[in-house]
Motif scaffolding. Structure first.
Motif, PDB file in Angstrom:
ATOM      1  N   ALA A 192       0.829  -1.209   0.000  1.00 26.12           N
ATOM      2  CA  ALA A 192       0.000   0.000   0.000  1.00 26.12           C
ATOM      3  C   ALA A 192       0.862   1.258   0.000  1.00 26.12           C
ATOM      4  O   ALA A 192       0.470   2.288  -0.559  1.00 26.12           O
ATOM      5  CB  ALA A 192      -0.927  -0.001   1.216  1.00 26.12           C
ATOM      6  N   LEU A 193       2.057   1.169   0.601  1.00 24.74           N
ATOM      7  CA  LEU A 193       2.966   2.312   0.581  1.00 24.74           C
ATOM      8  C   LEU A 193       3.381   2.680  -0.836  1.00 24.74           C
ATOM      9  O   LEU A 193       3.641   3.854  -1.125  1.00 24.74           O
ATOM     10  CB  LEU A 193       4.214   2.008   1.420  1.00 24.74           C
ATOM     11  N   LEU A 194       3.474   1.686  -1.713  1.00 20.98           N
ATOM     12  CA  LEU A 194       3.825   1.988  -3.101  1.00 20.98           C
ATOM     13  C   LEU A 194       2.800   2.927  -3.725  1.00 20.98           C
ATOM     14  O   LEU A 194       3.157   3.876  -4.432  1.00 20.98           O
ATOM     15  CB  LEU A 194       3.919   0.697  -3.923  1.00 20.98           C
ATOM     16  N   VAL A 195       1.511   2.656  -3.464  1.00 18.69           N
ATOM     17  CA  VAL A 195       0.466   3.527  -3.985  1.00 18.69           C
ATOM     18  C   VAL A 195       0.561   4.903  -3.331  1.00 18.69           C
ATOM     19  O   VAL A 195       0.377   5.938  -3.991  1.00 18.69           O
ATOM     20  CB  VAL A 195      -0.927   2.907  -3.747  1.00 18.69           C
ATOM     21  N   THR A 196       0.865   4.920  -2.041  1.00 12.20           N
ATOM     22  CA  THR A 196       0.989   6.195  -1.334  1.00 12.20           C
ATOM     23  C   THR A 196       2.102   7.050  -1.925  1.00 12.20           C
ATOM     24  O   THR A 196       1.924   8.248  -2.172  1.00 12.20           O
ATOM     25  CB  THR A 196       1.271   5.945   0.156  1.00 12.20           C
ATOM     26  N   PHE A 197       3.258   6.445  -2.156  1.00 15.09           N
ATOM     27  CA  PHE A 197       4.366   7.208  -2.716  1.00 15.09           C
ATOM     28  C   PHE A 197       4.092   7.609  -4.165  1.00 15.09           C
ATOM     29  O   PHE A 197       4.527   8.681  -4.604  1.00 15.09           O
ATOM     30  CB  PHE A 197       5.666   6.407  -2.610  1.00 15.09           C
ATOM     31  N   LEU A 237       8.052  13.043 -22.493  1.00 15.00           N
ATOM     32  CA  LEU A 237       8.882  12.791 -21.319  1.00 15.00           C
ATOM     33  C   LEU A 237       8.156  11.928 -20.298  1.00 15.00           C
ATOM     34  O   LEU A 237       8.751  11.030 -19.682  1.00 15.00           O
ATOM     35  CB  LEU A 237       9.288  14.124 -20.697  1.00 15.00           C
ATOM     36  N   ILE A 238       6.865  12.160 -20.107  1.00 14.03           N
ATOM     37  CA  ILE A 238       6.071  11.326 -19.194  1.00 14.03           C
ATOM     38  C   ILE A 238       6.088   9.872 -19.655  1.00 14.03           C
ATOM     39  O   ILE A 238       6.218   8.942 -18.847  1.00 14.03           O
ATOM     40  CB  ILE A 238       4.632  11.854 -19.111  1.00 14.03           C
ATOM     41  N   GLY A 239       5.966   9.654 -20.965  1.00 13.14           N
ATOM     42  CA  GLY A 239       6.006   8.295 -21.493  1.00 13.14           C
ATOM     43  C   GLY A 239       7.323   7.603 -21.196  1.00 13.14           C
ATOM     44  O   GLY A 239       7.356   6.421 -20.820  1.00 13.14           O
ATOM     45  N   VAL A 240       8.439   8.314 -21.356  1.00 11.70           N
ATOM     46  CA  VAL A 240       9.752   7.737 -21.073  1.00 11.70           C
ATOM     47  C   VAL A 240       9.877   7.375 -19.599  1.00 11.70           C
ATOM     48  O   VAL A 240      10.332   6.276 -19.244  1.00 11.70           O
ATOM     49  CB  VAL A 240      10.863   8.728 -21.470  1.00 11.70           C
ATOM     50  N   LEU A 241       9.480   8.294 -18.707  1.00 10.22           N
ATOM     51  CA  LEU A 241       9.580   8.035 -17.270  1.00 10.22           C
ATOM     52  C   LEU A 241       8.729   6.843 -16.859  1.00 10.22           C
ATOM     53  O   LEU A 241       9.137   6.024 -16.021  1.00 10.22           O
ATOM     54  CB  LEU A 241       9.155   9.277 -16.488  1.00 10.22           C
ATOM     55  N   THR A 242       7.530   6.727 -17.445  1.00 15.74           N
ATOM     56  CA  THR A 242       6.650   5.604 -17.110  1.00 15.74           C
ATOM     57  C   THR A 242       7.249   4.283 -17.552  1.00 15.74           C
ATOM     58  O   THR A 242       7.240   3.292 -16.804  1.00 15.74           O
ATOM     59  CB  THR A 242       5.273   5.811 -17.757  1.00 15.74           C
ATOM     60  N   ALA A 243       7.788   4.243 -18.768  1.00 16.75           N
ATOM     61  CA  ALA A 243       8.385   3.002 -19.281  1.00 16.75           C
ATOM     62  C   ALA A 243       9.602   2.593 -18.461  1.00 16.75           C
ATOM     63  O   ALA A 243       9.765   1.412 -18.104  1.00 16.75           O
ATOM     64  CB  ALA A 243       8.760   3.189 -20.752  1.00 16.75           C
ATOM     65  N   LEU A 244      10.470   3.547 -18.161  1.00 18.41           N
ATOM     66  CA  LEU A 244      11.653   3.231 -17.358  1.00 18.41           C
ATOM     67  C   LEU A 244      11.255   2.778 -15.961  1.00 18.41           C
ATOM     68  O   LEU A 244      11.881   1.866 -15.386  1.00 18.41           O
ATOM     69  CB  LEU A 244      12.562   4.457 -17.279  1.00 18.41           C
ATOM     70  N   SER A 293      11.499   4.342  -4.800  1.00 21.81           N
ATOM     71  CA  SER A 293      12.144   5.355  -5.639  1.00 21.81           C
ATOM     72  C   SER A 293      11.575   5.346  -7.055  1.00 21.81           C
ATOM     73  O   SER A 293      11.369   6.400  -7.666  1.00 21.81           O
ATOM     74  CB  SER A 293      13.657   5.101  -5.699  1.00 21.81           C
ATOM     75  N   VAL A 294      11.295   4.153  -7.551  1.00 22.99           N
ATOM     76  CA  VAL A 294      10.788   4.032  -8.920  1.00 22.99           C
ATOM     77  C   VAL A 294       9.369   4.570  -9.039  1.00 22.99           C
ATOM     78  O   VAL A 294       9.044   5.298  -9.991  1.00 22.99           O
ATOM     79  CB  VAL A 294      10.849   2.557  -9.370  1.00 22.99           C
ATOM     80  N   VAL A 295       8.502   4.231  -8.072  1.00 17.88           N
ATOM     81  CA  VAL A 295       7.120   4.702  -8.182  1.00 17.88           C
ATOM     82  C   VAL A 295       7.023   6.211  -8.020  1.00 17.88           C
ATOM     83  O   VAL A 295       6.035   6.817  -8.451  1.00 17.88           O
ATOM     84  CB  VAL A 295       6.185   3.979  -7.176  1.00 17.88           C
ATOM     85  N   LEU A 296       8.043   6.833  -7.420  1.00 21.67           N
ATOM     86  CA  LEU A 296       8.067   8.289  -7.380  1.00 21.67           C
ATOM     87  C   LEU A 296       8.138   8.864  -8.796  1.00 21.67           C
ATOM     88  O   LEU A 296       7.467   9.851  -9.115  1.00 21.67           O
ATOM     89  CB  LEU A 296       9.259   8.779  -6.547  1.00 21.67           C
ATOM     90  N   LEU A 297       8.938   8.240  -9.656  1.00 22.51           N
ATOM     91  CA  LEU A 297       9.026   8.678 -11.052  1.00 22.51           C
ATOM     92  C   LEU A 297       7.713   8.457 -11.781  1.00 22.51           C
ATOM     93  O   LEU A 297       7.226   9.327 -12.514  1.00 22.51           O
ATOM     94  CB  LEU A 297      10.140   7.910 -11.781  1.00 22.51           C
ATOM     95  N   ILE A 298       7.124   7.276 -11.579  1.00 26.31           N
ATOM     96  CA  ILE A 298       5.875   6.956 -12.265  1.00 26.31           C
ATOM     97  C   ILE A 298       4.768   7.909 -11.834  1.00 26.31           C
ATOM     98  O   ILE A 298       4.017   8.439 -12.660  1.00 26.31           O
ATOM     99  CB  ILE A 298       5.470   5.495 -11.976  1.00 26.31           C
ATOM    100  N   GLY A 299       4.661   8.139 -10.534  1.00 21.00           N
ATOM    101  CA  GLY A 299       3.612   9.016 -10.033  1.00 21.00           C
ATOM    102  C   GLY A 299       3.788  10.450 -10.471  1.00 21.00           C
ATOM    103  O   GLY A 299       2.815  11.136 -10.798  1.00 21.00           O
ATOM    104  N   ALA A 300       5.036  10.927 -10.489  1.00 19.35           N
ATOM    105  CA  ALA A 300       5.296  12.310 -10.888  1.00 19.35           C
ATOM    106  C   ALA A 300       4.848  12.559 -12.318  1.00 19.35           C
ATOM    107  O   ALA A 300       4.294  13.619 -12.638  1.00 19.35           O
ATOM    108  CB  ALA A 300       6.782  12.627 -10.733  1.00 19.35           C
TER     109      ALA A 300
END
Length: 405
Positions: free
Chosen positions: A254-259, A286-293, A309-316
């Motif tokens: 659940a923390l993953l969703v929170t972050f 740029l959003i597409g690249v961040l999501t894929a990575l 750390s990774v889900v921070l990129l996806i969420g941003a």
């Protein structure tokens, strides 16, 4: 007048922010932590347990032109009030569903399909129009603020212990209560005054539906942003279950969703500013690249700090898709046509947003894991990035104003 206008603008943005947060946060932030309890309580598979949000997204798209019509005829206050009331009624119905045992699953699907789906059609759409109208000629930062999904970040952590201690019904009733608290705020929403400098008025005639459909830019928006939106919805729907499958506890998952939601708060603002700097098309690339990575890294690790750390990129990145689409559509098609363009966009991208989340659940069940699901999300995000980058190059600039309306 300028001081009054500035204060009024901020008040309108705050009202839009709060209404958007409760309706969107309850749907997308809370849904992920209810998937496993719903599956266990009603005795259904993962695909069926995640189908409710897919139905809500379907009605959200179908109902967007209805929301546009209400905005055009009755104004933003009525549209947002209607959406808040409908969404709140949906969670009241959801609170009753677990009391019916396994037979209550049909009531769960009904609640997500109609009242919650219609609430999602009205409130985020209308809140974006609120920011666009009150913050011309540069609505990007205001759109980013109004769209910040703070409750998407908070509800997974706050809701998980509530469900564990009090059960699903109590959790849904609490969400209904949050909607009730919004009603006085929604009643204070107003339209920008005609003739006040800097507010959202556009003398360009609104475009006809046929004209909008004929523009290639519209279909780039539909295919590209629609895919990014569906990838984000799929990720939020399955991220808790994905984390559990990777060996995390329910709380850590659940923390993953929170972050993800926490990063979305900052990401929404950053994307609004990037649209003015890079252009909307390159920002979406740029959003597409961040999501894929991000999903590539999630697939390669089960370490909690790395996954956070990774889900921070996806969420941003994910939170900025809708604000970027609004900026892009307003620039290309004109402010007068914005509500119509976004309404048509919502319907046209339904094949993406409706199909991908439940299909991902079915693919998980067939394959016995999330690896092929993550691979699909990675490929789709990279493809969208290439589409928007190529479009920005073909236009000769970071896509701003195209042909005059």
């Amino acid at each position: 007048m300028d001081g009054i206008t500035t204060g009024t603008r901020r008040a309108m943005a705050l009202r839009g922010f709060l209404c958007q947060n409760v309706v969107v946060g309850a749907a997308f932030g809370a849904f992920g932590i209810t998937v496993l309890p719903v599956q266990a309580h009603f005795g259904v598979g993962r695909g069926m347990a995640t189908f409710g949000l897919a139905l809500a997204v379907l009605v959200m798209g179908v109902g967007a032109p209805l929301a546009a019509g209400v905005i055009g005829r009755f104004g933003l206050r009525v549209a947002i009030l209607a959406g808040v009331i409908l969404s709140g009624l949906g969670y009241l119905v959801l609170g009753l569903a677990p009391l019916l045992g396994e037979a209550g699953m049909g009531l769960v699907l009904f609640a997500y399909a109609l009242p919650i789906g219609l609430g999602l059609a009205f409130v985020p759409f209308s809140s974006a129009m609120l920011a666009s109208r009150w913050f011309q000629p540069n609505p990007g930062p205001a759109l980013g603020f109004v769209s910040m999904p703070v409750l998407v970040a908070l509800l997974p952590v706050a809701g998980t212990p509530v469900i564990a201690a009090l059960g699903l019904s109590s959790f849904y009733f609490l969400l209904a209560g949050l909607h009730l608290l919004l009603l006085p705020l929604a009643l204070g929403i107003g339209e920008p005054l005609a003739g006040v400098s800097g507010l959202g008025h556009d003398d360009t005639p609104a475009l006809a539906m046929r004209t909008i459909f004929r523009r290639p830019a519209f279909w780039v928006l539909v295919c590209g942003a629609g895919t990014l939106t569906s990838v984000g919805i799929t990720g939020m729907t399955h991220l808790v279950a994905f984390g559990v499958e990777r060996g995390l506890s329910d709380q850590h998952a659940a923390l993953l969703v929170t972050f993800t939601g926490g990063a979305s708060v900052a990401g929404s603002l950053v994307v609004g500013m990037l649209c003015g700097w890079l252009g909307a098309a390159r920002t979406l690339a740029l959003i597409g690249v961040l999501t894929a990575l991000g999903w590539s890294a999630l697939l390669a690790t089960s370490d909690l700090p790395v996954m956070v750390s990774v889900v921070l990129l996806i969420g941003a990145g994910g939170a900025g898709v809708f604000p970027a689409v609004n900026v892009l559509a307003g620039q290309v098609f004109g402010l007068a046509a914005l509500h119509r363009v976004i309404g048509l966009y919502a319907i046209a991208n339904l094949p993406f947003t409706f199909a991908l989340p439940p299909l991902s659940g079915v693919l998980h069940d067939v394959a016995g894991g999330y690896a092929p699901v993550a691979g699909m999300l990675i490929a789709a995000s990279f493809a969208v990035s290439m589409l928007f980058f190529a479009f920005s190059l073909a236009s000769g600039r970071p896509l701003a104003v195209a042909e005059p309306a």
